[in-house]
Structure formats: structure tokens, C-alpha cells
Design a protein around this motif. Structure first.
Motif, PDB file in Angstrom:
ATOM      1  N   ASP A  59       0.822  -1.215   0.000  1.00 19.93           N
ATOM      2  CA  ASP A  59       0.000   0.000   0.000  1.00 19.93           C
ATOM      3  C   ASP A  59       0.855   1.263   0.000  1.00 19.93           C
ATOM      4  O   ASP A  59       0.336   2.372  -0.137  1.00 19.93           O
ATOM      5  CB  ASP A  59      -0.903   0.041   1.240  1.00 19.93           C
ATOM      6  N   THR A 187     -12.175  -8.741   5.868  1.00 15.38           N
ATOM      7  CA  THR A 187     -12.176  -7.602   4.953  1.00 15.38           C
ATOM      8  C   THR A 187     -11.262  -6.486   5.474  1.00 15.38           C
ATOM      9  O   THR A 187     -11.638  -5.320   5.538  1.00 15.38           O
ATOM     10  CB  THR A 187     -13.622  -7.064   4.767  1.00 15.38           C
ATOM     11  N   SER A 189      -7.088  -4.902   5.184  1.00 14.61           N
ATOM     12  CA  SER A 189      -6.297  -4.460   4.017  1.00 14.61           C
ATOM     13  C   SER A 189      -6.070  -5.606   3.043  1.00 14.61           C
ATOM     14  O   SER A 189      -6.098  -5.422   1.824  1.00 14.61           O
ATOM     15  CB  SER A 189      -4.933  -3.949   4.474  1.00 14.61           C
ATOM     16  N   THR A 190      -5.826  -6.803   3.579  1.00  9.07           N
ATOM     17  CA  THR A 190      -5.546  -7.958   2.739  1.00  9.07           C
ATOM     18  C   THR A 190      -6.800  -8.410   1.997  1.00  9.07           C
ATOM     19  O   THR A 190      -6.791  -8.578   0.768  1.00  9.07           O
ATOM     20  CB  THR A 190      -5.041  -9.130   3.621  1.00  9.07           C
ATOM     21  N   ARG A 210     -17.199  -9.106   8.998  1.00 12.89           N
ATOM     22  CA  ARG A 210     -17.578  -8.813  10.376  1.00 12.89           C
ATOM     23  C   ARG A 210     -17.593  -7.297  10.592  1.00 12.89           C
ATOM     24  O   ARG A 210     -18.537  -6.740  11.073  1.00 12.89           O
ATOM     25  CB  ARG A 210     -16.610  -9.498  11.350  1.00 12.89           C
ATOM     26  N   THR A 211     -16.479  -6.656  10.203  1.00 14.15           N
ATOM     27  CA  THR A 211     -16.387  -5.195  10.370  1.00 14.15           C
ATOM     28  C   THR A 211     -16.184  -4.546   9.006  1.00 14.15           C
ATOM     29  O   THR A 211     -15.270  -4.946   8.274  1.00 14.15           O
ATOM     30  CB  THR A 211     -15.194  -4.842  11.288  1.00 14.15           C
ATOM     31  N   LYS A 329      -8.634   2.099  12.470  1.00 14.12           N
ATOM     32  CA  LYS A 329      -7.920   0.851  12.178  1.00 14.12           C
ATOM     33  C   LYS A 329      -7.041   1.181  10.982  1.00 14.12           C
ATOM     34  O   LYS A 329      -7.274   2.177  10.314  1.00 14.12           O
ATOM     35  CB  LYS A 329      -8.905  -0.248  11.790  1.00 14.12           C
ATOM     36  N   ARG A 330      -6.080   0.359  10.682  1.00 11.26           N
ATOM     37  CA  ARG A 330      -5.184   0.641   9.553  1.00 11.26           C
ATOM     38  C   ARG A 330      -6.033   0.808   8.286  1.00 11.26           C
ATOM     39  O   ARG A 330      -6.743  -0.106   7.877  1.00 11.26           O
ATOM     40  CB  ARG A 330      -4.184  -0.507   9.434  1.00 11.26           C
ATOM     41  N   GLY A 381      -6.062 -11.958   9.220  1.00  8.59           N
ATOM     42  CA  GLY A 381      -5.068 -11.185   9.956  1.00  8.59           C
ATOM     43  C   GLY A 381      -4.059 -12.003  10.748  1.00  8.59           C
ATOM     44  O   GLY A 381      -3.844 -13.195  10.497  1.00  8.59           O
ATOM     45  N   TRP A 495      -6.373  -4.645  15.773  1.00  5.01           N
ATOM     46  CA  TRP A 495      -5.188  -5.470  16.054  1.00  5.01           C
ATOM     47  C   TRP A 495      -4.050  -4.631  16.658  1.00  5.01           C
ATOM     48  O   TRP A 495      -3.113  -5.184  17.234  1.00  5.01           O
ATOM     49  CB  TRP A 495      -4.744  -6.294  14.853  1.00  5.01           C
TER      50      TRP A 495
HETATM   51  O1  N01 Z   1      -5.697  -8.368   8.705  1.00  2.00           O
HETATM   52  P1  N01 Z   1      -6.704  -7.502   9.595  1.00  2.00           P
HETATM   53  P2  N01 Z   1      -5.109  -8.087   7.254  1.00  2.00           P
HETATM   54  N1  N01 Z   1     -14.428 -14.148  12.216  1.00  2.00           N
HETATM   55  O2  N01 Z   1      -6.509  -7.977  10.985  1.00  2.00           O
HETATM   56  C1  N01 Z   1     -11.611 -10.469  10.118  1.00  2.00           C
HETATM   57  C2  N01 Z   1      -0.877  -5.038   6.707  1.00  2.00           C
HETATM   58  N2  N01 Z   1      -1.063  -5.143   5.282  1.00  2.00           N
HETATM   59  O3  N01 Z   1      -4.312  -9.244   6.848  1.00  2.00           O
HETATM   60  O4  N01 Z   1     -12.243  -6.290  11.813  1.00  2.00           O
HETATM   61  C3  N01 Z   1     -14.692 -13.297  11.227  1.00  2.00           C
HETATM   62  O5  N01 Z   1      -6.576  -6.072   9.324  1.00  2.00           O
HETATM   63  C4  N01 Z   1     -11.471  -9.109  10.725  1.00  2.00           C
HETATM   64  O6  N01 Z   1     -12.702  -8.657  11.231  1.00  2.00           O
HETATM   65  P3  N01 Z   1     -12.711  -7.577  12.449  1.00  2.00           P
HETATM   66  C5  N01 Z   1      -1.644  -3.834   7.220  1.00  2.00           C
HETATM   67  O7  N01 Z   1      -0.905  -3.189   8.213  1.00  2.00           O
HETATM   68  C6  N01 Z   1      -0.232  -4.395   4.573  1.00  2.00           C
HETATM   69  O8  N01 Z   1      -6.185  -7.599   6.338  1.00  2.00           O
HETATM   70  O9  N01 Z   1     -11.721  -8.095  13.465  1.00  2.00           O
HETATM   71  N3  N01 Z   1     -13.854 -12.377  10.761  1.00  2.00           N
HETATM   72  C7  N01 Z   1     -10.954  -8.326   9.538  1.00  2.00           C
HETATM   73  O10 N01 Z   1     -11.957  -7.993   8.650  1.00  2.00           O
HETATM   74  C8  N01 Z   1      -2.852  -4.491   7.761  1.00  2.00           C
HETATM   75  O11 N01 Z   1      -3.563  -3.737   8.691  1.00  2.00           O
HETATM   76  C9  N01 Z   1      -0.311  -4.392   3.251  1.00  2.00           C
HETATM   77  O12 N01 Z   1     -14.084  -7.581  12.916  1.00  2.00           O
HETATM   78  C10 N01 Z   1     -12.675 -12.308  11.345  1.00  2.00           C
HETATM   79  C11 N01 Z   1     -10.032  -9.354   8.890  1.00  2.00           C
HETATM   80  O13 N01 Z   1     -10.495 -10.627   9.273  1.00  2.00           O
HETATM   81  C12 N01 Z   1      -2.269  -5.760   8.332  1.00  2.00           C
HETATM   82  O14 N01 Z   1      -1.360  -6.173   7.349  1.00  2.00           O
HETATM   83  C13 N01 Z   1      -1.257  -5.159   2.575  1.00  2.00           C
HETATM   84  C14 N01 Z   1     -12.293 -13.171  12.389  1.00  2.00           C
HETATM   85  C15 N01 Z   1      -8.609  -9.224   9.356  1.00  2.00           C
HETATM   86  O15 N01 Z   1      -8.123  -7.956   9.059  1.00  2.00           O
HETATM   87  C16 N01 Z   1      -3.252  -6.863   8.566  1.00  2.00           C
HETATM   88  O16 N01 Z   1      -4.179  -6.872   7.485  1.00  2.00           O
HETATM   89  C17 N01 Z   1      -2.104  -5.944   3.318  1.00  2.00           C
HETATM   90  C18 N01 Z   1     -13.240 -14.117  12.827  1.00  2.00           C
HETATM   91  N4  N01 Z   1     -12.975 -14.934  13.843  1.00  2.00           N
HETATM   92  C19 N01 Z   1      -1.983  -5.946   4.685  1.00  2.00           C
HETATM   93  N5  N01 Z   1     -11.036 -12.869  12.761  1.00  2.00           N
HETATM   94  C20 N01 Z   1       0.677  -3.495   2.607  1.00  2.00           C
HETATM   95  O17 N01 Z   1       0.400  -2.839   1.730  1.00  2.00           O
HETATM   96  C21 N01 Z   1     -10.646 -11.856  11.976  1.00  2.00           C
HETATM   97  N6  N01 Z   1     -11.627 -11.509  11.115  1.00  2.00           N
HETATM   98  C22 N01 Z   1       2.039  -3.323   3.158  1.00  2.00           C
END
Ligand code: N01
Length: 536
Positions: A59, A187, A189-190, A210-211, A329-330, A381, A495
Motif C-alpha cells: 500500500d 475484509t 487491508s488484505t 464482520r467489520t 484501524k489501519r 489477519g 489489532w
Molecule cells: O488483517 P486484519 P489483514 N471471524 O486484521 C476479520 C498489513 N497489510 O491481513 O475487523 C470473522 O486487518 C477481521 O474482522 P474484524 C496492514 O498493516 C499491509 O487484512 O476483526 N472475521 C478483519 O476484517 C494491515 O492492517 C499491506 O471484525 C474475522 C479481517 O479478518 C495488516 O497487514 C497489505 C475473524 C482481518 O483484518 C493486517 O491486514 C495488506 C473471525 N474470527 C496488509 N477474525 C501493505 O500494503 C478476523 N476476522 C504493506
């Protein structure tokens, strides 16, 4: 290389991503230390070695997501797109490794399983998955902040007959979604990056949200020859910018407050930032992340955009049902994320109002529905910031286990050292700006500080360095104070606080005071000959 591993090193570095590679370069090439990098993967890349999911892309804009320590690398390397994709980042880190002949000191496929401080010898014993125990005077963790994948404990997952993947452990061979019925949980960043790409080939994609997440268009594009020339010619200026802006990016945060301008002007600025795209949207006004009323204007603007893009009114409602402020959140950025919900083969399920009950052989069962699936993608995440450090199974002085010491949350001084764990340095550890910044910028600052510290020890015949509980308590207060000046700690399910992992202590982990302020604090510690640390 494994056969040539020695028994003893000056320094062992864990991880061969941006931080491990640069730390190796500094200690080996500048200080002439005998070093070994231990890396679980089969190649360099760190987080980018594992994150190969569809749409995986950084990003941060490519001209900032880069090393700045070497003029040579900067001049020779050329990024192809506005945001670098995962494969190009691996190519870049391979280029850097070859340029400085780093791989000869990296042992791949070598996971660290246990690390123990030997008080009598004042050395670390490092046990690895390749049945080698290595000892080193210095232990430097370069394990990344978001490397320990979290697959939620959903009843019945082990019965699922289809295939499932976590985005952070993506198979090296392409996963084929053609003709498949796919479910994606998450949902963040990933997830937001993966949805549009998976939707293009899957027969059907159901997203379990979820969010909801505020996302701004990335507006990725190939870089023009003109821009590439601009970057090369302005290398020093860019380096200065990333090192002097609070978040380490190459964009400047506006000095204007939201309510300094009238609504027409405000919307004009948001519109311009939306069209430009990228993380810099959050820098449109100075107080978006610190003032609730100011933040509301940005949040409302994005909500309006989502409602305009998404045609299905029920989906638009689910996607804008926010209970947190924008960038609390990020904040993600995307390429056609909201537009993808206009495709006939994409469905959205609100698992807040219809939670997942269990998974069985054929799919996901929520309280109100059942979804037949061939594949499940977990974009759920990480056990962020502390997970990968605790996984190293670290025991410090007096048999103190890191896991126990951090039972109520991480305690560090400056995010660099932990009391009771002498000669262990944590690159971008909890308590440092790390994830609130552009990572390579934060990494260079930490690596250089650690290198200077070790040099000081060698020059002055010190054997060990360790910080104290008093200093880590003081620093913990500073981390909280900095966080409380922002809206970040108000988001209870973030997180940043560890709230995504059941049972994890909820403590705001990164330092939110900005990179330049943090660097000044670290520099002062260095200038005072490491006040706050005990050298012996
Ligand atoms: O993880 P996240 P990510 N049941 O934790 C959901 C970096 N990054 O991999 O929000 C159902 O942000 C969770 O829901 P909620 C960046 O710093 C960088 O996306 O907890 N859903 C959420 O929607 C980023 O912030 C780049 O309610 C569940 C999702 O899963 C960090 O990595 C690119 C659940 C998790 O979102 C992490 O991002 C991508 C459950 N039990 C990421 N548990 C760059 O560009 C979790 N969720 C460098």
C-alpha cells in the motif's frame, strides 16, 4: 549453506526480510562481525515471501517502499508500478541480496524454535528446525510485525473437504479459482486486495464481513519514464521527506485543520485526494486522526462514495455500517473493491447480524443460512507485533520466559530492548512506530541505531547491554500518552490493541508519536551513551 553453519557467531539475526537483510549488511559490512541470518522460508522476502495471495501488493508507493541507505541501489533499481506487487518486492530484495552478497550468510529453511540466554557465558543459544544449535553474543529479531497468521478457531474447519488457505501463508504455486465457489472471511487491508482478483476467476465469491472497512482507491498504474526520472533525480529530497514525516511516507500531511475551511472547500479537497488515491487521503487534513468531529467529515465522505458505487442497497448498508472512525484501524486502499460488489457472481454476508456457527464438510453455516463452498480464503489477519517474537520461545535471565513476562502485554524500552533479555534487540518491536509508518523507513532507523549501539559496545569493551523494568514502565506510559492523542485506542476491536486474538492482553502496541519525534528520543539516548541501558 546449512552444512557450513558454524557453532558460534557474533550475531544471529532472525528473518530475511527488509530488516534482517539490512541488519546483516550493517553488522557484517560495516562492523565486520561474524553474522548468520536464520530464515524459515526458502528465499528472502520476509512477509513478502509468504504473502502471495491474489492482489497482494504494497500500500506504500514504490518510490517510498524502498531502502534509502544506499545511493547505488536507489539508482540501479527501477520499480514498474505506483505500488509494488509481491513478486516485484521479492525481486527487489533478491537484487539487494545479490548486490551485497548477503545470501552466503543466510541459512534458509531454518526456523528458530528456541532461544535461551546463557548467563555464565553471556551468550544466546539458538535452536533451529535443522537440528543445529548456534550460539551468538547478540540476538537480533527481524521477524516482522505481521507474520504470525491467525486462522480463527471455527468449529468444524478440520472437516471441510474443500481447500482452505490463509493469505499470509499462501502456496507458492498459483491457486486456481476457475469455476470454484469460494468463501472469503475477512475484509481488512488484505481481504480488500484479494476480493476483486478472486472475483474475476471464481464462479462465485461470498465475502463474510464482520467489520466494514473504509477504503480509498489506490489508483495503481504503471510508472511513466518521466516519473522514474523524477524519482532518480530527487532521491535525496525523497529520503529527507520519508525521514522527516511522522509516518515515514513520501507525502506531506496537510497543516490545515478540517474546520479551517468551509464545507465546499473541504469537499473539494477530499474529492481531489480521492481522485489521486492512496494512503495520503488520511493526510488531507491535519486533525483527521486526532479529532472526532474532524474525522467524521472524512468518514462521511467515504461512506457517501461507497453508497454511490455499490448498486445493491442492502450491500451498501452492510459496507457502511461503521462503528469506528476512518483510519482508527489501519486504513486500506483498493483497486475496484466496492465496484466488485456490483458483479453478479459476488455476494456479501454480514456476519455481525448473521454470525458463522460452524464449518462442515461442504461449507459454512451461519445462524440464518448455509453456504456450499469449494474453497475458503482466510484473510483474517495476524497475531501482530508480539506473536512472532513469542513464537521464538525466548528465555532470558533467571529463566524468565518472554511469554510470561509479556502476559499483560508487551513491555519494552523504545521497542528495541526488553528488560531481562540482554543483548537481544527487536527490530520494529512493540513500543516503536513500526506499523504506524512506512516499514522500510522505520526499519532503517532501528537497524542503524542497533548497529551504532553494538559498535559503541565493541569500541568500549562492553560485553552486555540490557534495559530495566523502570525504563520499560516509563516508556509504556509514553506509548499510551502518544496513542491517547489520537483516535486509535478508541477502536476496541483493532489489532493495534491485540483485540483480534482471543485471550491476548489488550494494550496499544505501536508508538503513535511519529517517526521524527521517536528518532529524536532514540538519538538522545545514543548521545547520552545509552542512558536507560545497563552496560557491563
Ligand atoms: O488483517 P486484519 P489483514 N471471524 O486484521 C476479520 C498489513 N497489510 O491481513 O475487523 C470473522 O486487518 C477481521 O474482522 P474484524 C496492514 O498493516 C499491509 O487484512 O476483526 N472475521 C478483519 O476484517 C494491515 O492492517 C499491506 O471484525 C474475522 C479481517 O479478518 C495488516 O497487514 C497489505 C475473524 C482481518 O483484518 C493486517 O491486514 C495488506 C473471525 N474470527 C496488509 N477474525 C501493505 O500494503 C478476523 N476476522 C504493506
Amino acid at each position: 549453506m546449512n552444512s557450513s553453519i558454524k557453532k558460534e557467531y557474533d550475531a544471529v539475526i532472525v528473518g530475511a526480510g527488509f530488516s534482517g537483510l539490512y541488519q546483516l549488511y550493517c553488522l557484517r559490512n560495516h562492523l565486520k562481525l561474524n553474522c548468520l541470518v536464520l530464515e524459515k522460508g526458502e528465499g528472502v522476502g520476509g512477509t513478502w515471501y509468504w504473502n502471495r495471495y491474489p492482489g497482494a501488493r504494497c500500500d506504500t508507493e514504490s518510490h517510498a517502499y524502498t531502502y534509502f541507505f544506499s545511493d547505488e541501489i536507489f539508482k540501479e533499481w527501477e520499480w514498474s508500478e505506483r505500488y509494488p506487487g509481491h513478486a516485484e518486492i521479492r525481486k527487489y530484495l533478491n537484487f539487494v541480496s545479490e548486490k551485497f552478497d548477503l545470501k552466503k550468510d543466510i541459512s534458509f529453511k531454518s526456523e528458530v524454535i528456541k532461544t535461551t540466554y546463557q548467563e555464565n557465558e553471556k551468550k544466546w543459544n539458538i535452536e533451529t528446525s535443522i537440528n543445529k544449535t548456534i550460539s551468538a553474543k547478540f540476538l537480533i529479531t527481524a521477524v516482522g510485525c505481521i507474520s504470525t497468521a491467525n486462522i480463527p478457531n471455527i468449529q468444524g474447519l478440520n472437516k471441510f473437504r474443500g481447500s482452505y488457505f490463509h493469505t499470509g501463508n499462501w502456496p507458492k504455486n498459483d491457486v486456481n479459482f476457475n469455476g470454484k465457489i469460494v468463501g472469503q472471511i475477512g475484509t481488512g487491508s488484505t481481504g480488500i486486495q484479494a476480493v476483486p482478483v478472486i472475483a474475476e476467476s471464481a464462479k462465485q465469491l461470498t465475502v463474510f464481513q464482520r467489520t466494514p472497512n473504509y477504503s480509498v482507491p489506490a489508483r495503481n498504474k504503471p510508472l511513466t519514464a518521466e516519473f522514474k526520472t523524477y524519482v532518480k533525480e530527487n532521491y535525496k529530497k525523497l529520503r529527507k521527506t520519508v525521514r522527516t514525516t511522522p509516518n515515514g511516507h513520501a507525502f506531506i500531511i496537510s497543516e490545515t485543520l478540517v474546520h479551517d475551511v468551509d464545507e465546499i472547500e473541504r469537499l473539494k479537497r477530499y474529492e481531489k485526494a480521492w481522485e489521486k488515491g492512496g494512503l495520503q487521503f488520511r493526510g488531507t487534513f491535519k486533525d483527521i486522526i486526532s479529532n472526532q468531529d474532524a474525522n467524521k467529515t472524512a468518514s462521511e465522505f467515504i461512506k457517501h462514495k461507497i453508497r454511490t458505487i455499490v448498486k445493491n442497497k442492502e450491500y451498501a448498508k452492510i459496507l457502511t455500517n461503521f462503528d469506528h472512525p476512518y483510519a482508527g484501524k489501519r486504513p486500506p486502499i483498493d483497486s475496484n473493491y466496492f465496484e466488485t460488489y456490483n458483479r453478479d457472481n459476488v455476494h456479501l454476508v454480514d456476519i455481525r447480524s448473521d454470525p458463522i456457527k460452524y464449518i462442515d464438510e461442504y461449507g459454512i453455516c451461519t445462524e440464518k443460512n448455509y453456504f456450499n463452498l469449494d474453497m475458503i480464503v482466510f484473510a483474517t489477519g495476524y497475531d501482530a507485533m508480539t506473536g512472532s517474537l513469542i513464537k521464538l520461545n525466548v528465555t532470558g535471565e533467571n529463566g524468565l520466559k518472554l511469554e510470561d513476562y509479556w502476559k499483560e502485554g508487551p513491555k519494552t524500552y523504545l521497542g528495541i530492548q526488553i528488560p531481562g533479555f540482554p543483548n537481544m534487540f527487536t527490530i520494529t518491536g512493540p513500543g516503536s512506530p513500526s506499523v504506524l509508518t512506512n516499514m522500510p523507513t522505520a526499519i532503517e532507523q532501528h537497524v542503524e541505531w542497533v548497529t551504532d549501539c553494538i559498535k559503541y559496545m565493541i569500541d568500549n569493551n562492553y560485553e552486555t547491554i540490557c534495559t530495566t523494568n523502570k525504563k520499560s514502565d516509563e516508556w509504556g506510559k509514553k506509548v499510551n500518552e502518544a496513542a491517547n492523542k489520537t483516535l486509535l485506542p478508541t477502536v476496541k476491536h483493532s489489532w493495534y490493541l491485540g483485540a483480534n486474538i482471543p485471550g491476548k492482553p489488550q494494550v496499544f502496541m505501536p508508538y503513535a508519536g511519529g517517526l521524527p519525534v521517536y528518532k529524536e528520543i532514540c538519538d538522545k539516548v545514543k548521545e547520552s551513551n545509552y542512558k536507560g541501558f545497563i552496560l557491563s
